[in-house]
Motif scaffolding. Sequence first.
Motif, PDB file in Angstrom:
ATOM      1  N   PHE A   1      13.152  -4.994  -0.677  1.00  0.00           N
ATOM      2  CA  PHE A   1      12.248  -5.891   0.042  1.00  0.00           C
ATOM      3  C   PHE A   1      10.910  -5.224   0.277  1.00  0.00           C
ATOM      4  CE2 PHE A   1      16.147  -8.101   1.307  1.00  0.00           C
ATOM      5  CZ  PHE A   1      15.737  -9.408   1.118  1.00  0.00           C
ATOM      6  N   LEU A   2      10.974  -3.973   0.762  1.00  0.00           N
ATOM      7  CA  LEU A   2       9.738  -3.255   1.050  1.00  0.00           C
ATOM      8  C   LEU A   2       8.922  -3.051  -0.218  1.00  0.00           C
ATOM      9  CD1 LEU A   2      11.109  -0.676   3.577  1.00  0.00           C
ATOM     10  CD2 LEU A   2       9.348  -2.370   4.005  1.00  0.00           C
ATOM     11  N   ALA A   3       9.620  -2.661  -1.290  1.00  0.00           N
ATOM     12  CA  ALA A   3       8.923  -2.474  -2.559  1.00  0.00           C
ATOM     13  C   ALA A   3       8.270  -3.778  -2.979  1.00  0.00           C
ATOM     14  CB  ALA A   3       9.891  -2.006  -3.631  1.00  0.00           C
ATOM     15  N   LEU A   4       8.979  -4.875  -2.726  1.00  0.00           N
ATOM     16  CA  LEU A   4       8.446  -6.179  -3.090  1.00  0.00           C
ATOM     17  C   LEU A   4       7.169  -6.473  -2.312  1.00  0.00           C
ATOM     18  CD1 LEU A   4       8.989  -8.703  -4.724  1.00  0.00           C
ATOM     19  CD2 LEU A   4      10.166  -9.639  -2.762  1.00  0.00           C
ATOM     20  N   ILE A   5       7.162  -6.127  -1.033  1.00  0.00           N
ATOM     21  CA  ILE A   5       5.956  -6.359  -0.235  1.00  0.00           C
ATOM     22  C   ILE A   5       4.793  -5.547  -0.799  1.00  0.00           C
ATOM     23  CG2 ILE A   5       4.909  -6.038   2.037  1.00  0.00           C
ATOM     24  CD1 ILE A   5       7.723  -6.520   3.203  1.00  0.00           C
TER      25      ILE A   5
ATOM     26  N   GLY B 149      -6.367   4.158  -7.130  1.00  0.00           N
ATOM     27  CA  GLY B 149      -6.557   4.153  -5.687  1.00  0.00           C
ATOM     28  C   GLY B 149      -5.253   4.375  -4.946  1.00  0.00           C
ATOM     29  N   ILE B 150      -4.210   3.666  -5.385  1.00  0.00           N
ATOM     30  CA  ILE B 150      -2.927   3.788  -4.693  1.00  0.00           C
ATOM     31  C   ILE B 150      -2.362   5.197  -4.871  1.00  0.00           C
ATOM     32  CG2 ILE B 150      -0.555   2.968  -4.629  1.00  0.00           C
ATOM     33  CD1 ILE B 150      -1.598   0.217  -5.288  1.00  0.00           C
ATOM     34  N   SER B 151      -2.521   5.765  -6.073  1.00  0.00           N
ATOM     35  CA  SER B 151      -1.998   7.129  -6.242  1.00  0.00           C
ATOM     36  C   SER B 151      -2.730   8.091  -5.320  1.00  0.00           C
ATOM     37  CB  SER B 151      -2.112   7.632  -7.680  1.00  0.00           C
ATOM     38  OG  SER B 151      -2.248   6.607  -8.574  1.00  0.00           O
TER      39      SER B 151
ATOM     40  N   ALA C 197       4.388  -4.254  -3.824  1.00  0.00           N
ATOM     41  CA  ALA C 197       3.980  -4.742  -5.137  1.00  0.00           C
ATOM     42  C   ALA C 197       3.261  -6.070  -5.005  1.00  0.00           C
ATOM     43  CB  ALA C 197       5.201  -4.892  -6.034  1.00  0.00           C
ATOM     44  N   GLY C 198       3.756  -6.911  -4.084  1.00  0.00           N
ATOM     45  CA  GLY C 198       3.137  -8.216  -3.896  1.00  0.00           C
ATOM     46  C   GLY C 198       1.716  -8.089  -3.400  1.00  0.00           C
ATOM     47  N   VAL C 199       1.502  -7.217  -2.429  1.00  0.00           N
ATOM     48  CA  VAL C 199       0.146  -7.031  -1.908  1.00  0.00           C
ATOM     49  C   VAL C 199      -0.771  -6.530  -3.015  1.00  0.00           C
ATOM     50  CG1 VAL C 199      -1.258  -5.658  -0.338  1.00  0.00           C
ATOM     51  CG2 VAL C 199       0.867  -6.669   0.469  1.00  0.00           C
ATOM     52  N   ALA C 200      -0.272  -5.540  -3.793  1.00  0.00           N
ATOM     53  CA  ALA C 200      -1.090  -5.014  -4.895  1.00  0.00           C
ATOM     54  C   ALA C 200      -1.422  -6.135  -5.877  1.00  0.00           C
ATOM     55  CB  ALA C 200      -0.361  -3.880  -5.602  1.00  0.00           C
TER      56      ALA C 200
ATOM     57  N   ASN D 167       3.718  -1.292 -10.046  1.00  0.00           N
ATOM     58  CA  ASN D 167       4.641  -0.190  -9.754  1.00  0.00           C
ATOM     59  C   ASN D 167       4.079   0.713  -8.668  1.00  0.00           C
ATOM     60  OD1 ASN D 167       6.002  -1.220 -11.878  1.00  0.00           O
ATOM     61  ND2 ASN D 167       6.024   0.659 -13.099  1.00  0.00           N
ATOM     62  N   ALA D 168       2.779   0.980  -8.762  1.00  0.00           N
ATOM     63  CA  ALA D 168       2.158   1.869  -7.787  1.00  0.00           C
ATOM     64  C   ALA D 168       2.236   1.277  -6.390  1.00  0.00           C
ATOM     65  CB  ALA D 168       0.712   2.145  -8.173  1.00  0.00           C
ATOM     66  N   GLY D 169       2.022  -0.039  -6.282  1.00  0.00           N
ATOM     67  CA  GLY D 169       2.111  -0.701  -4.984  1.00  0.00           C
ATOM     68  C   GLY D 169       3.500  -0.565  -4.395  1.00  0.00           C
TER      69      GLY D 169
END
Lengths: 349, 342
Positions: B131-135, B170-172, B137-140, B104-106
Amino acid sequence: MKVSTNDAVRSDLFVKKTDRSWRALLVIVVGLCVLVISMAFSLTQGVVQMPLSAAWDALMHFTPGSMQHLIIQDLRLPRVLASALVGAALAVAGAVMQGITQNPMADSGLMGLNAGASFMLSLCFAFVPGLSYSYIILYSFLGASISAGMVYGISSLQRGGATPMRLVLAGIAVSALLAAIGHGIAIYFGVAQDIAFWTAGGVAGTTWQQLRILFPCIVVTLFAAILLSRSISLLSLGEEIAQGLGLRVNSVKFAAALVVLVLAGASVSVVGPVGLVGLIIPHIARYLVGVDYRWIIPSSAVLGSLLLVLADLGARMLNPLHETPIGAIIALIGVPFFLYLARKQRREA
Amino acid sequence: MGSTGQQKKKKSSKFIAVLLVLGILLVLSIIFSMKSGYTHLTFHDLLRILLGGGSDKENLVLFTFRMPRIIIAMLVGAGLALSGCIIQGIARNALADPGLLGINAGAGLMVVLFVLLFPTKTALSVFTLPFLALIGAGVAAVLIYLLAYKNLEGLSPLRLILTGVGMQVGISAAMIVLVILLDESQFNFVTVWQAGRIWGASWKFVIALLPWLLVLVPYVFFKARVLDVLGVGEEIAWGLGVSVERERRMLLAAAVALAASCVAVSGNISFVGLIAPHLARRLVGLGHQILLPCCALTGALLVSISDILARTLVQPSEIPTGIVVAVVGAPYFLYLLAKSGR
């Protein structure tokens, strides 16, 4: 993990004592020197830059009319002192926690203490506006102790006891719960912005009045931690062993818990929930001075101060017109460290 | 497993009963949700408006504001619950959850970046957001996977969760740094998103979210047997001819995509992915073919009830739905933690 550390502790406590003491003393003395230098440097940096001599003048021969002197005396000095105090407090709280729980993942942020304290802050802001600072500190102790009790209690309910994983998970859940309730209250009473202002400012808004309460509070507790350090070393060998050596385990644990609560609560009331200092610093200290808490605790205090003073300097210099929150800077340093520790954990630790 | 025909029959009739009850509860919650809010509608009013006899104002309230929000709440609940169920199956850890693993954070970080770079919310952006959220989250997720994976030991659940926690912190932190750069309206948007308010309450967002679920949910149901096999243990799964690592990655990707598309619309709602599978498991047991649909319904029910509470508890203002979910979810999580054996 446990067995090997215990062996290391034993050999360290009884064999290489003198060798380690010199090394630890060196770490503390050098650390203090670097700390003083960076505090002095920190006084000169900011939106208005000034030479070191101006800072010296402002401290020694204060002239009320001078703008520079006013900046140093009223804005920067309290801020630098507060970051040094809070850094020491957070690091020592972490060290004491790691010692008594024999748990390498213990930290005031991860264990929900910060969330508890800031939850109480939002209650104070919502229901008793204009509360004096000493009461705010008292309430944040109370909040910290409530959440610490919840986290530790819940994670040690089962037979396995408070394993690192359980502590971290319970800490997350308690933090999420208290943060959610606090957030709800803040939104309902329209104090969200006040709280954000209070916590995001870091050490920036510290006043002399706050320092007058904080200083004795933290310094006395730090001394208490140093007095306890021998017992904590024994406890870190394991409870049975400590008991066998004649330690009153329960009273030591109680005293240590009190120390942790005061330190964490006081810190949150100044900088807001800054995590991971209590996790990183004791590990670094242990790496430098060995596993004897009589050395870990004072050197954690020095190194913690140094970390926060530097982080605060970074907060001011990264983007001079905006304050970068100090918690964010520390998390950016601390998270890779946390990930490293997580990777080192054994399967069922 | 190894059950006689009669037991199987008994089980499937119990399953149908559970699904029916959940379905009825869900319909009730929809009706109640349509009724309640700032302008309260009676049951009679509701029937009249639904049959086409409402005034302009009533039509606006019901069809433009409430309906899409109710549908989004349900879809998001189902999606997050399924995502959690898959992750728990893969990690073989009952306490895993997309929120806990930093996914979720990603997604959130990408949402903030998006708001920062494209301040105007055009129609196009609604559809690019998932799509952007998917990218993000995917990277995370990939980072967490790589950091938690060790050559000899594989993917230990403990490391997976601890790494996820670290990633989340870290992401937060990165998010806080970025948030400072936002202007006031952007800042408000991000705070609200963080707290998990179902912000995109319009039909556009339903249309943006629906295709994702329409593709992913059938895929996940189709892979139910694989999840069962993975749950038995790696060696046995190998023995049964499942290419463990490949299936695991595919399912993880599906879980990430589900969580990311939901979070893009609903904001940061956590704990649904954790609790819904638990409740579902209690109701229908461990077999994923039955568990997954039941889980989706439970999740939908949870979020839609939380959303009703969020809208009605403190009128005329409104609590973000994510807060209600956390207030219900966190104690349940603690209860699970206190109960779990290890």
